[in-house]
Write a protein that holds these residues in place. Structure first.
Motif, PDB file in Angstrom:
ATOM      1  N   ASN A 315      31.361  -3.264   0.163  1.00 23.39           N
ATOM      2  CA  ASN A 315      32.141  -4.314   0.817  1.00 23.39           C
ATOM      3  C   ASN A 315      31.614  -4.547   2.228  1.00 23.39           C
ATOM      4  N   PRO A 316      30.675  -5.473   2.400  1.00 24.10           N
ATOM      5  CA  PRO A 316      30.091  -5.704   3.729  1.00 24.10           C
ATOM      6  C   PRO A 316      31.070  -6.312   4.731  1.00 24.10           C
ATOM      7  N   PHE A 317      32.244  -6.742   4.248  1.00 21.94           N
ATOM      8  CA  PHE A 317      33.246  -7.355   5.127  1.00 21.94           C
ATOM      9  C   PHE A 317      34.409  -6.401   5.405  1.00 21.94           C
ATOM     10  N   PHE A 318      34.184  -5.127   5.182  1.00 21.43           N
ATOM     11  CA  PHE A 318      35.232  -4.125   5.346  1.00 21.43           C
ATOM     12  C   PHE A 318      35.762  -4.082   6.780  1.00 21.43           C
ATOM     13  N   GLY A 319      34.922  -4.448   7.753  1.00 22.73           N
ATOM     14  CA  GLY A 319      35.319  -4.366   9.149  1.00 22.73           C
ATOM     15  C   GLY A 319      35.903  -5.653   9.700  1.00 22.73           C
ATOM     16  N   GLU A 320      36.314  -6.574   8.829  1.00 31.23           N
ATOM     17  CA  GLU A 320      36.921  -7.815   9.303  1.00 31.23           C
ATOM     18  C   GLU A 320      38.092  -8.186   8.391  1.00 31.23           C
ATOM     19  N   MET A 321      38.832  -9.199   8.789  1.00 30.36           N
ATOM     20  CA  MET A 321      40.015  -9.581   8.027  1.00 30.36           C
ATOM     21  C   MET A 321      39.745 -10.729   7.058  1.00 30.36           C
ATOM     22  N   ALA A 322      39.183 -11.820   7.540  1.00 28.81           N
ATOM     23  CA  ALA A 322      39.149 -13.070   6.772  1.00 28.81           C
ATOM     24  C   ALA A 322      38.424 -12.945   5.434  1.00 28.81           C
ATOM     25  N   ARG A 323      37.259 -12.313   5.415  1.00 27.46           N
ATOM     26  CA  ARG A 323      36.459 -12.258   4.188  1.00 27.46           C
ATOM     27  C   ARG A 323      36.598 -10.939   3.440  1.00 27.46           C
ATOM     28  N   ASN A 324      37.514 -10.121   3.883  1.00 23.48           N
ATOM     29  CA  ASN A 324      37.682  -8.777   3.321  1.00 23.48           C
ATOM     30  C   ASN A 324      38.655  -8.827   2.143  1.00 23.48           C
ATOM     31  N   PRO A 325      38.198  -8.587   0.919  1.00 23.11           N
ATOM     32  CA  PRO A 325      39.071  -8.739  -0.257  1.00 23.11           C
ATOM     33  C   PRO A 325      40.217  -7.739  -0.326  1.00 23.11           C
ATOM     34  N   ILE A 326      40.139  -6.634   0.415  1.00 22.47           N
ATOM     35  CA  ILE A 326      41.230  -5.660   0.345  1.00 22.47           C
ATOM     36  C   ILE A 326      42.229  -5.839   1.483  1.00 22.47           C
ATOM     37  N   CYS A 327      41.987  -6.775   2.365  1.00 26.81           N
ATOM     38  CA  CYS A 327      42.794  -6.902   3.582  1.00 26.81           C
ATOM     39  C   CYS A 327      43.735  -8.101   3.506  1.00 26.81           C
ATOM     40  N   ILE A 328      45.014  -7.891   3.834  1.00 22.54           N
ATOM     41  CA  ILE A 328      45.969  -8.982   3.931  1.00 22.54           C
ATOM     42  C   ILE A 328      45.623  -9.828   5.158  1.00 22.54           C
ATOM     43  N   ASN A 329      45.591 -11.143   4.988  1.00 23.94           N
ATOM     44  CA  ASN A 329      45.330 -12.046   6.110  1.00 23.94           C
ATOM     45  C   ASN A 329      46.638 -12.298   6.867  1.00 23.94           C
ATOM     46  N   ILE A 330      46.908 -11.476   7.837  1.00 27.83           N
ATOM     47  CA  ILE A 330      48.122 -11.597   8.641  1.00 27.83           C
ATOM     48  C   ILE A 330      47.844 -12.560   9.798  1.00 27.83           C
ATOM     49  N   TRP A 409      42.347   1.428  10.985  1.00 27.69           N
ATOM     50  CA  TRP A 409      42.992   0.286  11.639  1.00 27.69           C
ATOM     51  C   TRP A 409      43.725  -0.582  10.621  1.00 27.69           C
ATOM     52  N   MET A 410      43.146  -0.792   9.457  1.00 27.71           N
ATOM     53  CA  MET A 410      43.842  -1.566   8.433  1.00 27.71           C
ATOM     54  C   MET A 410      45.103  -0.858   7.961  1.00 27.71           C
ATOM     55  N   TRP A 411      45.022   0.470   7.838  1.00 31.53           N
ATOM     56  CA  TRP A 411      46.178   1.248   7.399  1.00 31.53           C
ATOM     57  C   TRP A 411      47.330   1.086   8.382  1.00 31.53           C
ATOM     58  N   VAL A 412      47.068   1.406   9.644  1.00 32.69           N
ATOM     59  CA  VAL A 412      48.148   1.432  10.633  1.00 32.69           C
ATOM     60  C   VAL A 412      48.745   0.039  10.843  1.00 32.69           C
ATOM     61  N   SER A 413      47.934  -0.996  10.743  1.00 30.28           N
ATOM     62  CA  SER A 413      48.426  -2.361  10.943  1.00 30.28           C
ATOM     63  C   SER A 413      49.097  -2.928   9.703  1.00 30.28           C
ATOM     64  N   SER A 414      49.180  -2.118   8.627  1.00 27.66           N
ATOM     65  CA  SER A 414      49.762  -2.553   7.351  1.00 27.66           C
ATOM     66  C   SER A 414      48.983  -3.699   6.725  1.00 27.66           C
ATOM     67  N   SER A 415      47.712  -3.790   7.040  1.00 29.43           N
ATOM     68  CA  SER A 415      46.846  -4.791   6.429  1.00 29.43           C
ATOM     69  C   SER A 415      46.266  -4.281   5.120  1.00 29.43           C
ATOM     70  N   ALA A 416      46.255  -2.984   4.933  1.00 32.98           N
ATOM     71  CA  ALA A 416      45.746  -2.346   3.718  1.00 32.98           C
ATOM     72  C   ALA A 416      46.109  -0.872   3.769  1.00 32.98           C
ATOM     73  N   PHE A 417      45.978  -0.231   2.616  1.00 30.90           N
ATOM     74  CA  PHE A 417      46.133   1.221   2.462  1.00 30.90           C
ATOM     75  C   PHE A 417      47.571   1.723   2.515  1.00 30.90           C
ATOM     76  N   GLU A 418      48.430   1.138   3.327  1.00 28.59           N
ATOM     77  CA  GLU A 418      49.842   1.463   3.258  1.00 28.59           C
ATOM     78  C   GLU A 418      50.467   0.375   2.421  1.00 28.59           C
TER      79      GLU A 418
END
Length: 534
Positions: A315-330, A409-418
């Motif tokens: 996942n080359p977009f793991f460090g960003e929000m917009a193009r990251n398939p596992i990340c909620i776009n908050i 960072w994604m975990w704590v921000s509730s963008s992923a993992f939690e």
């Protein structure tokens, strides 16, 4: 035309050590061929383009330690500057490169670099030997074993790795007494084409200036790391004898200098992660006579590290929000004033400001501080994107890995993992630190303007009377800022926004992104370092 000398190149990236170095063993298997130990300053490896002084200084100390060890063996670490493919192209004009050996960099941000190098080697008849040295398992093997995607939960990850089997034990040290080394600076024709550093460069030579207030505390290098490694294993064993484990989490010490954590040394590979993993498990088995046998629980921090590596490997977009398939776009707020106060350590919350100031001053903070900073910036108080925090951590934290840092960072921000868009746990920046440092010594050290405040008010100095503030030589609003937000109001507002986003998410028919999640509530509390009763 004279015959080119045959060499094997050992390309150091991470894995800056001699012990448990499978790539070194492969590069020195045939002692009739000379060894060319190589580090390439390409502007990224193994740090980032945003690297700040302490992180780069730590890396350079790691390289200096390697260079010294090679010097005792009659060789040296060759340090050059340039694009890896171009460096290899220029070296190949003067030497016949038989093998290029290196440890895998599994994070997807390195794939383009490594694919280009492998392609060059393939077209030039150079054998590439890549080893798994930075992780316990090969993340790509984990993904394959799970059917082509990373495991979704902690328990599932454990099941998959159980099926693969235990990580290999550390390999034997390479015997280097009969190895002949290549020193690039001895070849004048090559020096006209390639930038070779005759000695360890300084951060300033690499374009990184020392900022005001920087305090160089932590020293890099394999030999220094091994000293702390043996102390740490002794500490782990003593904890096992007392019927406990994970002593750094059980008794967190946010003031210890240098830290008991070996995370910077593991990040740069000064300590083999496999050596640490097996040393802890062996200590457990020795104390408990293998009843019960050691499990992932006693090395859970290493397992989380493996999680994030597996999640980011493709996942080359793991460090960003917009193009990251596992990340909620908050829809985070954009507020430069808020961001500048946060980065400047002027939030008005002493525990937060102390964390920011230690981070920028020393390049390391305890995981309790990291969690506090992460939540305050994002869903706890300021409602700013976690991407700002990731960028700051990558700049300043000595031990910052792209994948592990982004995952946290994604975990704590509730963008992923939690649980997605969950704000049920919100750390109060005026209270959180008091359960590990009730006297506020950490704040007194890093926010000295509050040095004279009584412990009762050290976390919330604005609650002290005018008389107490004057006696402490620090008037809130003049000598130290008032809180930039009111936590009780901000946390309620942010929780409401999270709940509204949850509702929109459900009504839109969108499925929750597939990503690793905690198996239960206890894992969330362990992650944040919260007491069971919290």
């Amino acid at each position: 035309m004279p015959t080119k000398e045959i060499v094997n190149i050992l390309w150091f990236r991470n894995g800056l050590r001699l012990h448990d170095n499978e790539s070194l063993l492969k590069a020195t298997k045939n002692t009739s061929q000379k060894l060319l130990p190589l580090f390439i300053f390409d502007g990224e490896t193994p740090t980032t383009k945003n690297c700040k002084y302490n992180k780069m200084a730590f890396l350079l100390e790691c390289l200096e330690d390697l260079d010294t060890q090679f010097w005792h063996l009659g060789g040296k670490l060759n340090m050059v500057e340039g694009d890896p493919v171009e460096v290899l192209r220029k070296i190949s004009k003067h030497f016949s490169i038989n093998k290029l050996c290196f440890d895998q960099d599994c994070e997807s941000i390195w794939h383009k670099r490594d694919d280009a190098v492998k392609n060059f080697c393939r077209t030039h008849g150079i054998t590439v030997e890549e080893s798994i040295g930075a992780t316990l398992w090969d993340p790509l093997e984990i993904i394959e074993a799970n059917g082509g995607s990373p495991p979704l939960t902690y328990s599932q990850f454990c099941q998959v790795t159980d099926g693969i089997g235990q990580p290999r034990r550390p390999v034997a040290d390479a015997q280097l007494t009969d190895v002949q080394f290549v020193e690039l600076e001895s070849f004048e024709n090559l020096l006209s084409e390639l930038t070779v550093f005759p000695n360890i460069p300084t951060p300033q030579m690499l374009g990184i200036e020392k900022e005001n207030g920087i305090d160089k505390i932590y020293r890099g290098g394999e030999r220094e790391a091994l000293k702390y490694f043996y102390r740490r294993i002794k500490h782990e064993r003593e904890s096992f004898l007392e019927g406990a484990f994970l002593p750094n989490r059980l008794e967190p010490d946010i003031l210890v200098n240098p830290p008991k954590s070996l995370s910077p040394d593991i990040k740069f590979g000064c300590i083999s992660v496999k050596k640490f993993y097996w040393a802890v498990l062996d200590a457990w088995d020795e104390v408990n006579d293998d009843h019960p046998p050691g499990s992932y629980k006693i090395v859970s921090q290493l397992i989380w590290r493996e999680f994030f590596y597996a999640m980011s490997a493709k996942n080359p977009f793991f460090g960003e929000m917009a193009r990251n398939p596992i990340c909620i776009n908050i829809p985070w707020c954009e507020n430069d004033d808020y961001l500048n106060l946060f980065i400047g350590g002027k939030t008005g919350y002493p525990f937060i400001d102390a964390g920011i100031r230690q981070l920028k001053k020393e390049g390391w903070v305890h995981h309790i501080i990291r969690n506090a900073l992460s939540m305050f910036l994002t869903r706890g108080d300021l409602w700013l994107s976690w991407e700002h925090g990731l960028n700051m951590f990558l700049k300043y934290l000595i031990d910052a890995d792209w994948s592990v840092c982004a995952g946290n960072w994604m975990w704590v921000s509730s963008s992923a993992f939690e649980k997605s868009l969950n704000a049920s746990v919100s750390l109060d920046p005026g209270v959180y630190g008091s359960h590990v440092d009730p006297e506020g010594e950490y704040i007194r050290k890093y926010v000295p303007e509050l040095m004279k405040f009584p412990a009762k008010y050290i976390y919330e100095p604005w609650k002290a009377s005018a008389a107490i503030q004057e006696k402490a030589d620090c008037v809130i609003g003049t000598d130290y800022p008032v809180p930039m937000v009111v936590h009780q109001e901000a946390s309620v507002r942010n929780r409401k926004m999270m709940e509204e986003l949850q509702e929109i998410h459900r009504n839109s028919g969108l499925e929750e992104p597939s990503h690793i999640k905690p198996s239960d509530e206890m894992e969330i509390k362990n992650f944040f370092g919260l007491p069971v009763s919290f």
